[in-house]
Design a protein around this motif. Structure first.
Motif, PDB file in Angstrom:
ATOM      1  N   PHE A  93       0.843  -1.388   0.100  1.00 37.79           N
ATOM      2  CA  PHE A  93       0.143  -0.073  -0.023  1.00 37.79           C
ATOM      3  C   PHE A  93       0.814   1.402   0.105  1.00 37.79           C
ATOM      4  O   PHE A  93       0.205   2.368   0.248  1.00 37.79           O
ATOM      5  CB  PHE A  93      -0.913  -0.008   1.231  1.00 37.79           C
ATOM      6  N   GLU A  94       2.153   1.062  -0.215  1.00 43.38           N
ATOM      7  CA  GLU A  94       2.953   2.212  -0.338  1.00 43.38           C
ATOM      8  C   GLU A  94       2.787   3.572  -1.251  1.00 43.38           C
ATOM      9  O   GLU A  94       2.756   4.380  -0.750  1.00 43.38           O
ATOM     10  CB  GLU A  94       4.295   1.805  -0.788  1.00 43.38           C
ATOM     11  N   ASP A  95       1.981   3.066  -2.389  1.00 43.34           N
ATOM     12  CA  ASP A  95       1.755   4.026  -3.250  1.00 43.34           C
ATOM     13  C   ASP A  95       0.213   4.472  -3.344  1.00 43.34           C
ATOM     14  O   ASP A  95      -0.408   5.274  -4.029  1.00 43.34           O
ATOM     15  CB  ASP A  95       1.842   3.556  -4.703  1.00 43.34           C
ATOM     16  N   ALA A  96      -0.485   3.856  -2.196  1.00 45.90           N
ATOM     17  CA  ALA A  96      -2.115   4.125  -2.065  1.00 45.90           C
ATOM     18  C   ALA A  96      -2.225   5.748  -1.552  1.00 45.90           C
ATOM     19  O   ALA A  96      -1.465   6.063  -0.724  1.00 45.90           O
ATOM     20  CB  ALA A  96      -2.821   3.363  -1.154  1.00 45.90           C
ATOM     21  N   ARG A  97      -3.196   6.538  -1.873  1.00 48.98           N
ATOM     22  CA  ARG A  97      -3.611   7.516  -1.312  1.00 48.98           C
ATOM     23  C   ARG A  97      -4.551   7.469  -0.007  1.00 48.98           C
ATOM     24  O   ARG A  97      -5.270   6.335  -0.014  1.00 48.98           O
ATOM     25  CB  ARG A  97      -4.149   8.549  -2.449  1.00 48.98           C
ATOM     26  N   PRO A  98      -4.586   8.292   0.816  1.00 48.04           N
ATOM     27  CA  PRO A  98      -5.374   8.117   2.162  1.00 48.04           C
ATOM     28  C   PRO A  98      -6.904   7.711   1.741  1.00 48.04           C
ATOM     29  O   PRO A  98      -7.447   6.743   2.359  1.00 48.04           O
ATOM     30  CB  PRO A  98      -5.552   9.468   2.764  1.00 48.04           C
ATOM     31  N   LYS A  99      -7.512   8.329   0.502  1.00 42.47           N
ATOM     32  CA  LYS A  99      -8.919   7.817   0.266  1.00 42.47           C
ATOM     33  C   LYS A  99      -9.030   6.350  -0.144  1.00 42.47           C
ATOM     34  O   LYS A  99     -10.071   5.704  -0.003  1.00 42.47           O
ATOM     35  CB  LYS A  99      -9.254   8.920  -0.783  1.00 42.47           C
ATOM     36  N   GLU A 100      -7.745   5.694  -0.408  1.00 45.18           N
ATOM     37  CA  GLU A 100      -7.733   4.294  -0.635  1.00 45.18           C
ATOM     38  C   GLU A 100      -7.554   3.456   0.581  1.00 45.18           C
ATOM     39  O   GLU A 100      -7.675   2.312   0.420  1.00 45.18           O
ATOM     40  CB  GLU A 100      -6.855   4.122  -1.810  1.00 45.18           C
ATOM     41  N   LEU A 101      -7.669   4.134   1.824  1.00 43.75           N
ATOM     42  CA  LEU A 101      -7.045   3.092   2.951  1.00 43.75           C
ATOM     43  C   LEU A 101      -8.354   3.251   3.930  1.00 43.75           C
ATOM     44  O   LEU A 101      -9.127   4.333   4.092  1.00 43.75           O
ATOM     45  CB  LEU A 101      -5.749   3.851   3.666  1.00 43.75           C
ATOM     46  N   SER A 102      -8.524   2.250   4.689  1.00 42.53           N
ATOM     47  CA  SER A 102      -9.137   2.220   5.786  1.00 42.53           C
ATOM     48  C   SER A 102      -8.790   3.149   7.033  1.00 42.53           C
ATOM     49  O   SER A 102      -7.754   3.607   6.972  1.00 42.53           O
ATOM     50  CB  SER A 102      -9.525   1.051   6.387  1.00 42.53           C
ATOM     51  N   GLY A 103      -9.693   3.239   8.118  1.00 41.32           N
ATOM     52  CA  GLY A 103      -9.284   4.142   9.090  1.00 41.32           C
ATOM     53  C   GLY A 103      -8.224   3.557   9.760  1.00 41.32           C
ATOM     54  O   GLY A 103      -7.142   4.464  10.180  1.00 41.32           O
ATOM     55  N   GLY A 104      -8.207   2.367   9.974  1.00 40.47           N
ATOM     56  CA  GLY A 104      -7.024   1.786  10.810  1.00 40.47           C
ATOM     57  C   GLY A 104      -5.800   1.820  10.064  1.00 40.47           C
ATOM     58  O   GLY A 104      -4.559   2.152  10.475  1.00 40.47           O
ATOM     59  N   MET A 105      -5.980   1.545   8.786  1.00 41.74           N
ATOM     60  CA  MET A 105      -4.709   1.886   7.799  1.00 41.74           C
ATOM     61  C   MET A 105      -4.107   3.123   7.984  1.00 41.74           C
ATOM     62  O   MET A 105      -3.025   3.302   7.885  1.00 41.74           O
ATOM     63  CB  MET A 105      -5.060   1.252   6.385  1.00 41.74           C
ATOM     64  N   LYS A 106      -4.955   4.190   7.609  1.00 37.92           N
ATOM     65  CA  LYS A 106      -4.699   5.813   8.061  1.00 37.92           C
ATOM     66  C   LYS A 106      -3.776   5.871   9.182  1.00 37.92           C
ATOM     67  O   LYS A 106      -2.724   6.588   9.352  1.00 37.92           O
ATOM     68  CB  LYS A 106      -5.754   6.581   7.873  1.00 37.92           C
ATOM     69  N   GLN A 107      -4.464   5.391  10.396  1.00 38.51           N
ATOM     70  CA  GLN A 107      -3.626   5.508  11.488  1.00 38.51           C
ATOM     71  C   GLN A 107      -2.305   4.885  11.593  1.00 38.51           C
ATOM     72  O   GLN A 107      -1.214   5.439  12.203  1.00 38.51           O
ATOM     73  CB  GLN A 107      -4.598   5.196  12.754  1.00 38.51           C
ATOM     74  N   ARG A 108      -2.182   3.609  10.904  1.00 37.76           N
ATOM     75  CA  ARG A 108      -1.039   3.149  10.869  1.00 37.76           C
ATOM     76  C   ARG A 108       0.181   3.912   9.997  1.00 37.76           C
ATOM     77  O   ARG A 108       1.241   4.029  10.514  1.00 37.76           O
ATOM     78  CB  ARG A 108      -1.140   1.568  10.109  1.00 37.76           C
ATOM     79  N   VAL A 109      -0.287   4.726   8.885  1.00 37.55           N
ATOM     80  CA  VAL A 109       0.769   5.381   8.198  1.00 37.55           C
ATOM     81  C   VAL A 109       0.990   6.887   9.045  1.00 37.55           C
ATOM     82  O   VAL A 109       2.110   7.068   9.196  1.00 37.55           O
ATOM     83  CB  VAL A 109      -0.136   5.871   6.921  1.00 37.55           C
ATOM     84  N   SER A 110       0.060   7.301   9.936  1.00 37.38           N
ATOM     85  CA  SER A 110       0.556   8.324  10.684  1.00 37.38           C
ATOM     86  C   SER A 110       1.527   7.787  11.990  1.00 37.38           C
ATOM     87  O   SER A 110       2.170   8.523  12.333  1.00 37.38           O
ATOM     88  CB  SER A 110      -0.890   8.518  11.519  1.00 37.38           C
ATOM     89  N   ILE A 111       1.104   6.725  12.355  1.00 35.26           N
ATOM     90  CA  ILE A 111       2.315   6.300  13.551  1.00 35.26           C
ATOM     91  C   ILE A 111       3.619   6.083  12.600  1.00 35.26           C
ATOM     92  O   ILE A 111       4.607   6.235  13.367  1.00 35.26           O
ATOM     93  CB  ILE A 111       1.707   5.082  14.003  1.00 35.26           C
ATOM     94  N   ALA A 112       3.675   5.349  11.498  1.00 34.81           N
ATOM     95  CA  ALA A 112       4.933   5.098  10.761  1.00 34.81           C
ATOM     96  C   ALA A 112       5.579   6.525  10.574  1.00 34.81           C
ATOM     97  O   ALA A 112       6.778   6.614  10.484  1.00 34.81           O
ATOM     98  CB  ALA A 112       4.530   4.471   9.463  1.00 34.81           C
ATOM     99  N   ARG A 113       4.838   7.521  10.166  1.00 35.58           N
ATOM    100  CA  ARG A 113       5.225   8.837   9.940  1.00 35.58           C
ATOM    101  C   ARG A 113       5.973   9.425  10.988  1.00 35.58           C
ATOM    102  O   ARG A 113       7.005   9.926  11.196  1.00 35.58           O
ATOM    103  CB  ARG A 113       4.150   9.711   9.383  1.00 35.58           C
TER     104      ARG A 113
END
Length: 247
Positions: A121-141
């Motif tokens: 999902f490295e190239d996915a935009r936020p609209k393509e991610l679930s709520g949990g996936m978005k928070q995972r990206v935030s934590i990784a950031r």
């Protein structure tokens, strides 16, 4: 190490927190739990330099929070993900390092996304991610910033219970590997106990730290811990203290 000495924060005559003393050791995972309006978020924002104390002093490794922010030594994760909708997951993860003046490390960012269950999902935009996936990206950031201190304000608050449990296991596992100093605010007593080395109970208006619990649970912590007697007893102790001091 985080230290607060006799910290009070007031807004236009309303005192949010009063005379708070707190010490968080380097590499410690501390959770803060309490009812709405008791000043949990204000306390976290004050630690991070987003609010100024009316009186008292806050220090992070001997420096002001503002100095720690300038040096990119504080990472934030909020309840809402705050991702840039036009950037990919990978671009969102590397963004903070760029703004802090540090070269982003794409391989390390990909490894963080992989560790958060986001491989592919490295190239996915936020609209393509679930709520949990978005928070995972935030934590990784926040982790990719490589800050010494990670401040988390109800980051799982909008997620379903199963996703919250899964992310709790992932966060605790990442913490064991990275050994960041973490302060994590939550309304959930089970979540607070599961994640913490030490759980703080806040109550009152103005808010105060009413009690501190050293959490004794096996490592590594997996979801089967939720069903153990030790976990349930520690949750009950924290919950009883909340009820006894609710105001």
């Amino acid at each position: 190490m985080i230290s607060l000495e006799d910290v009070t924060v007031a807004f236009d005559g309303f005192t949010a927190i009063s005379n708070v003393d707190l010490r968080v050791e380097q590499g410690e995972f501390v959770t803060i739990v309490g009812p709405s309006g008791c000043g949990k978020t204000t306390l976290l924002r004050t630690i991070g330099g987003l609010e100024e104390p009316t009186s008292g002093r806050v220090r992070i490794d001997g420096r002001s929070p503002e100095a720690a922010q300038t040096n990119a030594d504080i990472g934030f994760v909020f309840q809402q993900h705050t991702l840039f909708p036009w950037k990919s997951a990978l671009e969102n993860v590397t963004f903070l390092r760029k703004t802090a003046g540090n070269a982003p490390e794409a391989d390390a960012a990909r490894a963080l996304l992989r560790s958060m269950g986001l491989e592919g999902f490295e190239d996915a935009r936020p609209k393509e991610l679930s709520g949990g996936m978005k928070q995972r990206v935030s934590i990784a950031r926040a982790l990719h910033l490589d800050a010494d201190v990670l401040l988390m304000d109800e980051p799982f608050g909008e997620l379903d219970e199963i996703t919250r449990d899964e992310l709790g296991v992932e966060i605790r596992d990442l913490w064991r590997r990275e050994r960041k100093t973490v302060v994590f605010v939550t309304h959930s007593v089970p979540e607070a106990v599961f994640l913490a080395d030490r759980c703080l109970v806040m109550c009152g208006q103005p808010g105060r730290i009413e009690a501190t619990f050293d959490v004794d649970l096996p490592e590594p912590r997996e979801e089967d811990v939720f069903g153990t007697r030790s976990f349930q007893e520690q949750v009950a102790q924290v919950r009883q203290t909340l009820h006894e001091n609710y105001a």
